[in-house]
Write an enzyme that holds these catalytic residues in place. Sequence first.
Site, PDB file in Angstrom:
ATOM      1  N   ALA A   1     -18.406 -11.487   4.309  1.00 19.75           N
ATOM      2  CA  ALA A   1     -19.119 -10.416   5.007  1.00 19.75           C
ATOM      3  C   ALA A   1     -18.308 -10.034   6.236  1.00 19.75           C
ATOM      4  O   ALA A   1     -17.620 -10.881   6.832  1.00 19.75           O
ATOM      5  CB  ALA A   1     -20.521 -10.874   5.406  1.00 19.75           C
TER       6      ALA A   1
ATOM      7  N   CYS B   1     -20.828  -1.965   0.905  1.00 16.76           N
ATOM      8  CA  CYS B   1     -21.060  -2.614  -0.392  1.00 16.76           C
ATOM      9  C   CYS B   1     -22.435  -2.429  -0.987  1.00 16.76           C
ATOM     10  O   CYS B   1     -22.560  -2.084  -2.159  1.00 16.76           O
ATOM     11  CB  CYS B   1     -20.789  -4.110  -0.257  1.00 16.76           C
ATOM     12  SG  CYS B   1     -19.077  -4.451   0.090  1.00 16.76           S
ATOM     13  N   PHE B   2     -23.473  -2.709  -0.212  1.00 16.06           N
ATOM     14  CA  PHE B   2     -24.796  -2.844  -0.826  1.00 16.06           C
ATOM     15  C   PHE B   2     -25.201  -1.603  -1.618  1.00 16.06           C
ATOM     16  O   PHE B   2     -25.532  -1.670  -2.794  1.00 16.06           O
ATOM     17  CB  PHE B   2     -25.850  -3.172   0.238  1.00 16.06           C
ATOM     18  CG  PHE B   2     -25.817  -4.599   0.707  1.00 16.06           C
ATOM     19  CD1 PHE B   2     -25.026  -5.544   0.072  1.00 16.06           C
ATOM     20  CD2 PHE B   2     -26.595  -5.015   1.768  1.00 16.06           C
ATOM     21  CE1 PHE B   2     -24.991  -6.864   0.496  1.00 16.06           C
ATOM     22  CE2 PHE B   2     -26.580  -6.331   2.199  1.00 16.06           C
ATOM     23  CZ  PHE B   2     -25.777  -7.256   1.560  1.00 16.06           C
TER      24      PHE B   2
ATOM     25  N   VAL C   1      -7.909  -2.413  -4.460  1.00 14.27           N
ATOM     26  CA  VAL C   1      -8.100  -1.013  -4.072  1.00 14.27           C
ATOM     27  C   VAL C   1      -9.588  -0.707  -3.984  1.00 14.27           C
ATOM     28  O   VAL C   1     -10.413  -1.452  -4.494  1.00 14.27           O
ATOM     29  CB  VAL C   1      -7.436  -0.049  -5.079  1.00 14.27           C
ATOM     30  CG1 VAL C   1      -5.933  -0.162  -4.993  1.00 14.27           C
ATOM     31  CG2 VAL C   1      -7.927  -0.312  -6.487  1.00 14.27           C
ATOM     32  N   ASN C   2      -9.912   0.407  -3.336  1.00 11.04           N
ATOM     33  CA  ASN C   2     -11.343   0.698  -3.201  1.00 11.04           C
ATOM     34  C   ASN C   2     -11.913   1.326  -4.464  1.00 11.04           C
ATOM     35  O   ASN C   2     -11.195   1.920  -5.269  1.00 11.04           O
ATOM     36  CB  ASN C   2     -11.649   1.533  -1.951  1.00 11.04           C
ATOM     37  CG  ASN C   2     -10.904   2.833  -1.946  1.00 11.04           C
ATOM     38  OD1 ASN C   2      -9.916   2.971  -2.649  1.00 11.04           O
ATOM     39  ND2 ASN C   2     -11.374   3.791  -1.173  1.00 11.04           N
TER      40      ASN C   2
ATOM     41  N   ASP D   1       0.871  -1.173   0.000  1.00 12.22           N
ATOM     42  CA  ASP D   1       0.000   0.000   0.000  1.00 12.22           C
ATOM     43  C   ASP D   1       0.905   1.219   0.000  1.00 12.22           C
ATOM     44  O   ASP D   1       2.018   1.161   0.528  1.00 12.22           O
ATOM     45  CB  ASP D   1      -0.882  -0.004   1.262  1.00 12.22           C
ATOM     46  CG  ASP D   1      -2.081   0.922   1.124  1.00 12.22           C
ATOM     47  OD1 ASP D   1      -3.213   0.401   1.155  1.00 12.22           O
ATOM     48  OD2 ASP D   1      -1.890   2.142   0.993  1.00 12.22           O
TER      49      ASP D   1
ATOM     50  N   LYS E   1     -23.475   1.035  -2.556  1.00 11.27           N
ATOM     51  CA  LYS E   1     -22.507   1.388  -3.604  1.00 11.27           C
ATOM     52  C   LYS E   1     -22.685   0.488  -4.832  1.00 11.27           C
ATOM     53  O   LYS E   1     -22.707   0.959  -5.967  1.00 11.27           O
ATOM     54  CB  LYS E   1     -21.090   1.234  -3.021  1.00 11.27           C
ATOM     55  CG  LYS E   1     -19.980   1.271  -4.038  1.00 11.27           C
ATOM     56  CD  LYS E   1     -18.619   1.186  -3.363  1.00 11.27           C
ATOM     57  CE  LYS E   1     -18.212  -0.208  -2.962  1.00 11.27           C
ATOM     58  NZ  LYS E   1     -17.582  -1.006  -4.013  1.00 11.27           N
TER      59      LYS E   1
ATOM     60  N   THR F   1     -14.533  -4.888  -6.127  1.00 16.39           N
ATOM     61  CA  THR F   1     -15.816  -5.027  -6.821  1.00 16.39           C
ATOM     62  C   THR F   1     -15.891  -3.966  -7.906  1.00 16.39           C
ATOM     63  O   THR F   1     -15.738  -2.778  -7.637  1.00 16.39           O
ATOM     64  CB  THR F   1     -16.979  -4.842  -5.833  1.00 16.39           C
ATOM     65  OG1 THR F   1     -16.839  -5.824  -4.825  1.00 16.39           O
ATOM     66  CG2 THR F   1     -18.315  -4.999  -6.520  1.00 16.39           C
TER      67      THR F   1
HETATM   68  C1  UDX Z   1     -22.099  -7.808   2.225  1.00 16.41           C
HETATM   69  C2  UDX Z   1     -22.337  -9.192   1.599  1.00 16.41           C
HETATM   70  O1  UDX Z   1     -23.058 -10.013   2.526  1.00 16.41           O
HETATM   71  C3  UDX Z   1     -21.017  -9.832   1.223  1.00 16.41           C
HETATM   72  O2  UDX Z   1     -21.244 -11.056   0.544  1.00 16.41           O
HETATM   73  C4  UDX Z   1     -20.239  -8.887   0.331  1.00 16.41           C
HETATM   74  O3  UDX Z   1     -18.975  -9.452   0.034  1.00 16.41           O
HETATM   75  C5  UDX Z   1     -20.078  -7.550   0.986  1.00 16.41           C
HETATM   76  O4  UDX Z   1     -21.350  -7.008   1.342  1.00 16.41           O
HETATM   77  P1  UDX Z   1     -21.372  -6.927   4.644  1.00 16.41           P
HETATM   78  O5  UDX Z   1     -21.661  -5.558   4.089  1.00 16.41           O
HETATM   79  O6  UDX Z   1     -20.112  -7.147   5.391  1.00 16.41           O
HETATM   80  O7  UDX Z   1     -21.407  -8.002   3.453  1.00 16.41           O
HETATM   81  O8  UDX Z   1     -22.558  -7.305   5.656  1.00 16.41           O
HETATM   82  P2  UDX Z   1     -23.937  -8.095   5.608  1.00 16.41           P
HETATM   83  O9  UDX Z   1     -23.919  -9.123   6.651  1.00 16.41           O
HETATM   84  O10 UDX Z   1     -24.302  -8.521   4.247  1.00 16.41           O
HETATM   85  O11 UDX Z   1     -24.952  -6.976   6.112  1.00 16.41           O
HETATM   86  C6  UDX Z   1     -25.196  -5.784   5.372  1.00 16.41           C
HETATM   87  C7  UDX Z   1     -26.241  -4.936   6.062  1.00 16.41           C
HETATM   88  O12 UDX Z   1     -27.512  -5.559   5.980  1.00 16.41           O
HETATM   89  C8  UDX Z   1     -25.982  -4.710   7.553  1.00 16.41           C
HETATM   90  O13 UDX Z   1     -26.299  -3.375   7.881  1.00 16.41           O
HETATM   91  C9  UDX Z   1     -26.912  -5.680   8.218  1.00 16.41           C
HETATM   92  O14 UDX Z   1     -27.270  -5.291   9.513  1.00 16.41           O
HETATM   93  C10 UDX Z   1     -28.096  -5.635   7.265  1.00 16.41           C
HETATM   94  N1  UDX Z   1     -28.943  -6.843   7.310  1.00 16.41           N
HETATM   95  C11 UDX Z   1     -28.425  -8.060   6.965  1.00 16.41           C
HETATM   96  C12 UDX Z   1     -30.281  -6.727   7.656  1.00 16.41           C
HETATM   97  O15 UDX Z   1     -30.768  -5.633   7.958  1.00 16.41           O
HETATM   98  N2  UDX Z   1     -31.070  -7.862   7.664  1.00 16.41           N
HETATM   99  C13 UDX Z   1     -30.580  -9.091   7.316  1.00 16.41           C
HETATM  100  O16 UDX Z   1     -31.361 -10.060   7.324  1.00 16.41           O
HETATM  101  C14 UDX Z   1     -29.215  -9.193   6.973  1.00 16.41           C
END
Ligand code: UDX
Length: 437
Positions: free
Chosen positions: A144, A256-257, A70-71, A17, A259, A112
């Site tokens: 995750a 992630c979600f 990288v991000n 890095d 974005k 990603t």
């Molecule tokens: C996510 C994906 O799960 C993972 O596969 C990917 O590589 C990166 O993005 P992450 O962001 O670490 O992982 O967390 P995740 O457990 O998926 O939760 C995301 C958000 O959803 C959190 O805020 C969590 O609290 C929320 N969530 C999750 C809910 O509100 N309800 C659920 O049933 C599951």
Amino acid sequence: MAMIAHKCKDHTVTVVDINQARIDAWNSDTLPVYEPGLDAIVQGARGTNLFFSTDVDTAIREAEMIFLSVNTPTKTYGVGAGRAADLRYIEKCARKIAEVAEDDKIVVEKSTLPVRTAESVKRILESNSNGRQFQILSNPEFLAEGTAMADLEAPDRVLIGGDQTPGGKAAIQKLVDIYATWVPREHVLTTNLWSSELSKLTANAFLAQRISSINAISALCEATEANVDEVAHAIGTDSRIGPKFLKSSVGFGGSCFQKDILNLVYLCEHFGLPEVAAYWNSVIEMNDYQKHRFCRRVISTMFNTVADKKIAVLGFAFKKDTNDTRESAAIYICKDLLEEQANLAIYDPKVEVAQIQKDLGIDAGNGYVTYCETAEEATKDAHAILVLTEWDEFKTLDYRKIYEHMQLPAFLFDGRNILDLEALRTIGFDAGGIGKG
Ligand code: UDX
């Protein structure tokens, strides 16, 4: 990378890095990321076959395989601002490799990325190849946070995409061999490059869509005296639907979600598919609605004003077992409440005060926010408790004692549906959850 080093003792992994402070932290006893189980893996391999360095050029020269990790944040400027992925760091990496590499390399996209990014990486590398061969692979990461080590140890699948040419297939095989050291071969899926890139965005979009779907139903539950946990359980027993990712909440957060969906929406528009773009965008809209709806409910329940009231915020991370706050629902809810001139007492077991201040855009002198060392301190003399992260310790607090030190009526809003509302009501709380009438 630490897991690869841990599992493949005959390979040397060097993480580089340009940020000296980050690398110093990775070489210290206090790693820059809190992730259960990570310390032991890093300490076990560091100095043996896992190294952290700022010497990017040497690492590129010596590597056979280079992972680009990288991000790729959402662009904040220019064309596609607010939606498209910012690919400047990926491009800089590609150009650096082209400049420094002395022999053939396999370049693996771990970040990603939008579908067809590999094409740009390939063109940059090939335009500057000077006889060197570059193979580009896509190997998205599905771990995750909070469960990263278990996810890496036993992944549902590993996905590797590459060119379907003899050279591409040979490169894919090299990466398959690395994962096959510990992942059953049938869990390692290989595809063409574009399918792999798109699968990552699609997987995150589907997961987020499930949460938005159950959160949409939670609003209807509140209006109809249905119970969203019961509905989720009832539908989750249908093996075609399955029980996971149906936990209603204050809204999903994380890096992630949002974005990735914004990126997917942008791609759909770019490829002339506005209906598809609108469909996926509604997942984000529902998530925003859920966060603001929660706040509106808090205010209306508390006699339409929270001004000057002390509100205990339990949890600031976007989910339990992480200190990550990126896109955490807590940020939006706290901001809404601060606009209403509430006094917030925030407690999170892992998130640093400086991080909370940064996220809320306030400085240490802000009189409306205090930072607490314990849940008891945060809830003392409070008018209401908001549970915004599902930390296990919030399930076992002594709520009877907490109640005795609160203003009455004592409100409690369980934004994660982790508490026994009936028991809390017996104590005296005016307690509510998500999706419960
Ligand atoms: C996510 C994906 O799960 C993972 O596969 C990917 O590589 C990166 O993005 P992450 O962001 O670490 O992982 O967390 P995740 O457990 O998926 O939760 C995301 C958000 O959803 C959190 O805020 C969590 O609290 C929320 N969530 C999750 C809910 O509100 N309800 C659920 O049933 C599951």
